[in-house]
Scaffold this active site. Structure first.
Site, PDB file in Angstrom:
ATOM      1  N   CYS A  79       0.997  -1.017   0.051  1.00  0.00           N
ATOM      2  CA  CYS A  79      -0.004   0.312   0.095  1.00  0.00           C
ATOM      3  C   CYS A  79       0.694   1.466   0.264  1.00  0.00           C
ATOM      4  O   CYS A  79       1.847   1.468   1.036  1.00  0.00           O
ATOM      5  CB  CYS A  79      -1.150  -0.479   1.359  1.00  0.00           C
ATOM      6  N   CYS A 117       0.486   3.656   2.867  1.00  0.00           N
ATOM      7  CA  CYS A 117       0.649   2.985   4.521  1.00  0.00           C
ATOM      8  C   CYS A 117       2.411   3.533   4.500  1.00  0.00           C
ATOM      9  O   CYS A 117       2.590   3.749   5.027  1.00  0.00           O
ATOM     10  CB  CYS A 117       0.421   1.529   4.283  1.00  0.00           C
TER      11      CYS A 117
END
Length: 85
Positions: free
Chosen positions: A30, A33
């Site tokens: 991600c 993230c």
């Protein structure tokens, strides 16, 4: 540096913690993230005396992720006295 939370230690490290605890739900694939990671680590370092900060990889720990309805990441939850606040 942020702690590593997982399905096995979540209850002890987060739910039973006597400190405000910040949990970053993330995954290594991600992009957002990964971008948030240094900020989470900085919060952990700067507030180590008063706040517990950690990350939980949603791919490796599906039980906690399901328990809290994590459907998109990154997701940051704050816990106090075993409850999301």
């Amino acid at each position: 540096m942020a702690a590593e939370f997982n399905d096995a230690n979540f209850e002890e490290e987060v739910l039973k913690s006597d400190k405000l605890t910040i949990v970053d739900f993330w995954a290594p694939w991600c992009g957002p993230c990964i971008a948030l990671g240094p900020t989470i680590d900085a919060i952990a370092t700067e507030n180590a005396e008063t706040v517990k900060v950690g990350k939980l990889n949603v791919d490796e720990n599906p039980n906690v992720s399901m328990d809290y309805g994590i459907t998109s990441i990154p997701c940051v939850l704050f816990f106090k006295n075993g409850q999301v606040v």
